[in-house]
Design a protein around this motif. Structure first.
Motif, PDB file in Angstrom:
ATOM      1  N   ARG A 123       0.857  -1.182   0.000  1.00 12.79           N
ATOM      2  CA  ARG A 123       0.000   0.000   0.000  1.00 12.79           C
ATOM      3  C   ARG A 123       0.900   1.242   0.000  1.00 12.79           C
ATOM      4  O   ARG A 123       1.217   1.785   1.062  1.00 12.79           O
ATOM      5  CB  ARG A 123      -0.932   0.008   1.210  1.00 12.79           C
ATOM      6  N   PRO A 124       1.358   1.694  -1.174  1.00 15.69           N
ATOM      7  CA  PRO A 124       2.283   2.827  -1.237  1.00 15.69           C
ATOM      8  C   PRO A 124       1.756   4.082  -0.550  1.00 15.69           C
ATOM      9  O   PRO A 124       2.533   4.847   0.033  1.00 15.69           O
ATOM     10  CB  PRO A 124       2.460   3.045  -2.740  1.00 15.69           C
ATOM     11  N   GLU A 125       0.429   4.310  -0.613  1.00 12.27           N
ATOM     12  CA  GLU A 125      -0.122   5.505   0.013  1.00 12.27           C
ATOM     13  C   GLU A 125       0.043   5.465   1.531  1.00 12.27           C
ATOM     14  O   GLU A 125       0.272   6.503   2.165  1.00 12.27           O
ATOM     15  CB  GLU A 125      -1.598   5.695  -0.372  1.00 12.27           C
ATOM     16  N   ARG A 126      -0.055   4.273   2.108  1.00 11.65           N
ATOM     17  CA  ARG A 126       0.180   4.144   3.549  1.00 11.65           C
ATOM     18  C   ARG A 126       1.656   4.393   3.864  1.00 11.65           C
ATOM     19  O   ARG A 126       1.982   5.082   4.835  1.00 11.65           O
ATOM     20  CB  ARG A 126      -0.234   2.756   4.055  1.00 11.65           C
ATOM     21  N   ASP A 127       2.553   3.834   3.054  1.00 12.88           N
ATOM     22  CA  ASP A 127       3.985   4.033   3.281  1.00 12.88           C
ATOM     23  C   ASP A 127       4.342   5.518   3.317  1.00 12.88           C
ATOM     24  O   ASP A 127       5.013   5.990   4.247  1.00 12.88           O
ATOM     25  CB  ASP A 127       4.800   3.360   2.169  1.00 12.88           C
ATOM     26  N   LEU A 128       3.904   6.252   2.296  1.00 16.13           N
ATOM     27  CA  LEU A 128       4.280   7.662   2.193  1.00 16.13           C
ATOM     28  C   LEU A 128       3.698   8.479   3.338  1.00 16.13           C
ATOM     29  O   LEU A 128       4.360   9.367   3.886  1.00 16.13           O
ATOM     30  CB  LEU A 128       3.827   8.222   0.846  1.00 16.13           C
TER      31      LEU A 128
END
Length: 254
Positions: A96-101
């Motif tokens: 989940r890239p949006e969670r990472d960022l």
């Protein structure tokens, strides 16, 4: 008079297509932000007020952190391997890239504002990446003698393996040089992030704890103390530490 510390807890970011019917009882296109009850209960039992932090715009991270007394970076999905110079493959789970960022920004703001931070499992891996470290895409890459660290065939509080406590802080908190912990991860710290120190290792050498000497208000563990706390009192130890750090910093919002 000081109030009760308010602790923000990150959680799973469930996309709309995942939430249709089934486990989340959702409708088409409806997503969810999910905070585990074990985290909520552990913060409450330690004396704090738990507040869930849904994944949002990284630009809002500073405003969020300013309103909190402490932060729990919780477990969850795999981190995007491109964030540490690797390439995703079939060994990766959900990303989940949006969670990472968003969480990387939360972490940066919390460090900048000296907010106490407890990083758990994925949270510890995110911490390592934040400081420029890398992860094993799968712990099988570490050694052919590595233990099973994703042990799901027992209750979540099951003590799966031993962990050697290397740091004086953890030795003091647990009053021991070695403990047993649960284990629910298939990735692990590889190259250590800049300035970080290994605070604990599993019996096979996998990193199980991290500290940073420049940020004494930070503690990271690879196991899941919130799950342990369901059955074992020592599961609350990291959460008591977090609340003690908040009170020593003089911060209480409520």
């Amino acid at each position: 008079m000081r109030g009760t510390p308010v602790v923000g807890i990150t959680g799973y970011h469930v996309l709309g297509e995942e939430g249709v019917g089934g486990k989340f009882r959702g409708l088409a296109g409806q997503g969810f932000s999910v905070i585990g009850h074990d985290y909520i209960n552990a913060v409450s039992q330690a004396g704090g007020i738990p507040i869930g932090i849904p994944v949002g715009d990284p630009a809002t991270a500073r405003s969020i952190i300013k309103r909190l007394d402490g932060l729990v970076l919780a477990g969850g999905e795999d981190m995007d391997p491109t964030l540490y110079g690797a390439h995703p493959d079939g060994r990766c789970g959900t990303i989940r890239p949006e969670r990472d960022l968003f969480e990387l920004q939360l972490l940066g703001e919390a460090l900048a504002l000296n907010k106490p931070i407890l990083a758990i499992c994925r949270g510890m891996q995110l911490l390592n990446v934040f400081f420029g470290g890398t992860l094993y895409l799968d712990i099988a890459d570490y050694s052919d003698q590595v233990l099973s660290h994703q042990f799901s065939r027992a209750p979540r509080w099951y003590l799966a393996h031993r962990v050697q406590l290397l740091s004086p802080l953890l030795q003091r908190l647990y009053q021991a040089d070695e403990i047993r912990t649960n284990s629910y991860h298939h990735q692990a710290v590889h190259e250590l992030g800049e300035g970080l120190q290994v605070a604990a290792v599993a019996e096979d050498g996998i990193v199980e704890g991290l500290l940073h000497p420049d940020h004494p208000q930070l503690l990271a563990v690879q196991w899941h103390p919130e799950m342990l706390s369901v059955k074992h009192e020592e599961g609350l130890i990291p959460f008591h530490w977090l609340l003690e750090q908040i009170r020593s910093e003089g911060g209480c919002s409520a």
